[in-house]
Design a protein around this motif. Structure first.
Motif, PDB file in Angstrom:
ATOM      1  N   SER A 160       0.850  -1.187   0.042  1.00 47.34           N
ATOM      2  CA  SER A 160      -0.149  -0.152   0.005  1.00 47.34           C
ATOM      3  C   SER A 160       0.911   1.113   0.143  1.00 47.34           C
ATOM      4  O   SER A 160       1.694   1.303   0.887  1.00 47.34           O
ATOM      5  N   ARG A 161       0.302   2.102  -0.837  1.00 42.73           N
ATOM      6  CA  ARG A 161       1.055   3.324  -1.169  1.00 42.73           C
ATOM      7  C   ARG A 161       0.810   4.371   0.281  1.00 42.73           C
ATOM      8  O   ARG A 161       1.536   5.214   0.595  1.00 42.73           O
ATOM      9  N   ARG A 162      -0.216   3.964   1.060  1.00 36.98           N
ATOM     10  CA  ARG A 162      -0.251   4.541   2.403  1.00 36.98           C
ATOM     11  C   ARG A 162       0.495   4.293   3.435  1.00 36.98           C
ATOM     12  O   ARG A 162       0.423   4.833   4.599  1.00 36.98           O
ATOM     13  N   VAL A 163       1.508   3.501   3.361  1.00 35.63           N
ATOM     14  CA  VAL A 163       2.168   2.902   4.144  1.00 35.63           C
ATOM     15  C   VAL A 163       3.588   2.815   3.936  1.00 35.63           C
ATOM     16  O   VAL A 163       4.292   2.767   2.833  1.00 35.63           O
ATOM     17  N   THR A 164       4.255   3.211   4.660  1.00 37.91           N
ATOM     18  CA  THR A 164       5.711   3.442   4.828  1.00 37.91           C
ATOM     19  C   THR A 164       6.545   2.206   5.695  1.00 37.91           C
ATOM     20  O   THR A 164       6.139   2.064   6.592  1.00 37.91           O
ATOM     21  N   VAL A 165       7.372   1.505   5.151  1.00 37.78           N
ATOM     22  CA  VAL A 165       8.050   0.390   5.682  1.00 37.78           C
ATOM     23  C   VAL A 165       9.601   0.709   6.041  1.00 37.78           C
ATOM     24  O   VAL A 165      10.409   1.238   5.250  1.00 37.78           O
ATOM     25  N   ILE A 166       9.956   0.758   7.188  1.00 40.80           N
ATOM     26  CA  ILE A 166      11.271   0.964   7.708  1.00 40.80           C
ATOM     27  C   ILE A 166      11.909  -0.128   8.072  1.00 40.80           C
ATOM     28  O   ILE A 166      11.356  -0.889   8.962  1.00 40.80           O
ATOM     29  N   LYS A 167      13.248  -0.293   7.794  1.00 42.56           N
ATOM     30  CA  LYS A 167      14.120  -1.548   8.272  1.00 42.56           C
ATOM     31  C   LYS A 167      14.865  -0.959   9.372  1.00 42.56           C
ATOM     32  O   LYS A 167      15.442  -0.031   9.303  1.00 42.56           O
ATOM     33  N   LEU A 168      14.927  -1.676  10.616  1.00 40.77           N
ATOM     34  CA  LEU A 168      15.479  -1.406  11.807  1.00 40.77           C
ATOM     35  C   LEU A 168      16.641  -1.900  11.808  1.00 40.77           C
ATOM     36  O   LEU A 168      16.774  -3.476  11.182  1.00 40.77           O
ATOM     37  N   ASP A 169      17.631  -1.573  12.431  1.00 41.31           N
ATOM     38  CA  ASP A 169      19.260  -2.285  12.636  1.00 41.31           C
ATOM     39  C   ASP A 169      18.896  -3.214  13.740  1.00 41.31           C
ATOM     40  O   ASP A 169      17.946  -3.066  14.523  1.00 41.31           O
ATOM     41  N   PRO A 170      19.415  -4.241  13.996  1.00 38.32           N
ATOM     42  CA  PRO A 170      19.444  -5.284  14.865  1.00 38.32           C
ATOM     43  C   PRO A 170      19.322  -4.817  16.403  1.00 38.32           C
ATOM     44  O   PRO A 170      18.599  -5.128  17.252  1.00 38.32           O
TER      45      PRO A 170
END
Length: 404
Positions: free
Chosen positions: A180-190
Motif C-alpha cells: 500500500s502506498r499509504r504505508v511506509t516500511v522502515i527496516k531497523l538495525d538489530p
C-alpha cells in the motif's frame, strides 16, 4: 535391545537420513511432505543456546538407527508480575517472569520398529538431559490430528494440552505483491529491533530472553516497521527517532515483524501429487509469469525441493494495525520471491487480533497446531510464577524462529 546415545555425525548421518525419509513419506496416493535438512540433522536446533540430538540404535553385529529425537533449552517469558513502584496504582508497571524451557522436536521412529517403546525411551532420555541442565518445563508441538503423537505425550509422558496456535502459510507468487502506498516500511538495525522487542514484547508468552541472538543471527533477514505514510515517522530517511522514542510517541497505528530464512536450514517437498495437480500448478505459474500485472494467485513449484521464509515477532497497535501487518506481509513476500522461496509462513496464537491482516491459503495452513507442556520437577518453588502449565492462554505468543 535398543540403545539410546548422542548423535555422532561421523557415523550416523546416513542412518538418520534413512529414517527421516521413511517417516516423512505418507501413504501412496496422498500428499505428503518430505523434509530435506541439507545434510545437517541438527540444523534446526544448532542456533539455540543449548541443544542435543539422540539416536536409538538396535542390533549387535550390524547396528541400525531406528529412531531419533532433538531437543533444545532456552530462557523465555512465562508470565508477568505487576509492580507498584511507589505504592500508587497510577504508577503500576509490569516485568516479565522467566523460566528455563526445553523444547522437543524431530521425534522419529522407523515405521518397521514402532510400538516397541522406542519413542517413549527417546523422550525420557531427552527429558533427563533437560533436567540435568536446569530446565523447569518441556513442551512439544504436534498436529491435533496426529493421535499417535498426542497419546504418546499426554497419556504416557505426562504432558498436558497447553496452547493451540495457528500456522499460516501463503504461496510466493510469480508476481510481486503491491505494498500500500499509504504505508511506509522502515527496516531497523538489530540493536534498535532488540530495543523495540524488549520494550514492547518482553512480557509476551514464550518471548526468548536472548532475543539479541535471534536478531543478530545470519538467518534473520531483518526487522521491519510499518507506519502511515505522511506521519512524522513515514516522511523519508532520517525520520526514525529510535525505538524508545517511537514507543513513547507512536503513530495512530503501526506494526512490526521480522523475517527468518529457513531456506538455508531445510527444504520441503510435496510428494504423492497426481500429474493433473502438477499440470494445474504449472499452468498457474506460467500465466502469472506472463501476465504479472493481473496479480493472479499462482501455485509455486512445491513438487520439487523448495524453501520458505518465516515471519516472527508480529505485533502492533492502533485501529489500522492489521492493515499495517498486511503491508509488512507483502514486503516479506517480495523478499521471499527475491530469495527464491516457495512459501511464506508464520505461527500466531489462535486468538491473535492481528491474524486477520496475515494473507494465507487455508489449504496450506494448519488452523490448530497443538502445543503440549510438562513441568519437569515438582521441587521448584512456585514463587511469583506459580505453575505455568495451569495458566490461561493470552491473546499473543512469541514464536521463536529457531524452533519452527
Amino acid at each position: 535391545m535398543t540403545v539410546v546415545r548422542e548423535y555422532d555425525p561421523s557415523r550416523d548421518l546416513a542412518g538418520v537420513e534413512n529414517v527421516e525419509q521413511r517417516c516423512e513419506v505418507g501413504p501412496s496416493g496422498k500428499l505428503s511432505l518430505f523434509t530435506d535438512l541439507l545434510g545437517d540433522p541438527i540444523c534446526r536446533i544448532r542456533h539455540s543456546p543449548s541443544f542435543l540430538m539422540l539416536v536409538a540404535e538396535m542390533g549387535t553385529e550390524k547396528k541400525e538407527i531406528v529412531g531419533m529425537i532433538r531437543g533444545c533449552i532456552k530462557t523465555v517469558t512465562c508470565g508477568k508480575k505487576l509492580l507498584d513502584l511507589n505504592h500508587k496504582s497510577q504508577n503500576d508497571t509490569v516485568k516479565p517472569l522467566y523460566t528455563k524451557l526445553a523444547y522437543v522436536l524431530g521425534l522419529r521412529v522407523s515405521p518397521s520398529h514402532r510400538r516397541q517403546g522406542i519413542a517413549f525411551k527417546l523422550v525420557k532420555m531427552m527429558e533427563a538431559w533437560f533436567v540435568k541442565n536446569g530446565a523447569e518445563y518441556s513442551y512439544i508441538a504436534t498436529e491435533s490430528e496426529n493421535k499417535a503423537s498426542v497419546n504418546l505425550f499426554t497419556e504416557k509422558c505426562g504432558y498436558s494440552e497447553f496452547r493451540k496456535p495457528s500456522i499460516l502459510v501463503n504461496p510466493v507468487y510469480a508476481h510481486k505483491v503491491d505494498v500500500s502506498r499509504r504505508v511506509t516500511v522502515i527496516k531497523l538495525d538489530p540493536v534498535d529491533a532488540e530495543s523495540l522487542y524488549r520494550l514492547r514484547f518482553s512480557t509476551t508468552e514464550f518471548f526468548p530472553r536472548d532475543i539479541d541472538s535471534v536478531l543478530n543471527n545470519k538467518l534473520s533477514l531483518g526487522t521491519f516497521v510499518a507506519v502511515p505514510r505522511g506521519s512524522c515517522y513515514g516522511s523519508g530517511s532520517g525520520s526514525w527517532p529510535g525505538s524508545a522514542k517511537f514507543l513513547e510517541y507512536p503513530p495512530e497505528s503501526w506494526a512490526v515483524l521480522s523475517v527468518w530464512n529457513c531456506k538455508d536450514s531445510f527444504r520441503l517437498e510435496v510428494r504423492g501429487a497426481s500429474r493433473l495437480r502438477r499440470a494445474v500448478a504449472k499452468t498457474t505459474r506460467v500465466v502469472d509469469k506472463m501476465l504479472p500485472f493481473l496479480n493472479l494467485p499462482s501455485i509455486p513449484s512445491v513438487f520439487k525441493p523448495f524453501g520458505l521464509h518465516f515471519m516472527y515477532g508480529i505485533g502492533g497497535e492502533g485501529p489500522r494495525a492489521a492493515k499495517m501487518v498486511k503491508s509488512l506481509c507483502g514486503h516479506a513476500h517480495n523478499l521471499a520471491k527475491k530469495g527464491g522461496c516457495g512459501v511464506l509462513a508464520t505461527e500466531v496464537a489462535g486468538e491473535e487480533p492481528l491474524r486477520r491482516g496475515i494473507p494465507h491459503w487455508k489449504v496450506l495452513s494448519c488452523e490448530e497446531d497443538l502445543w503440549c507442556i510438562k513441568r519437569l520437577g515438582e521441587d521448584y518453588s512456585d514463587g511469583a510464577l506459580g505453575d505455568w502449565t495451569k495458566s490461561p492462554p493470552g491473546a499473543s505468543i512469541f514464536v521463536d524462529p529457531r524452533e519452527f
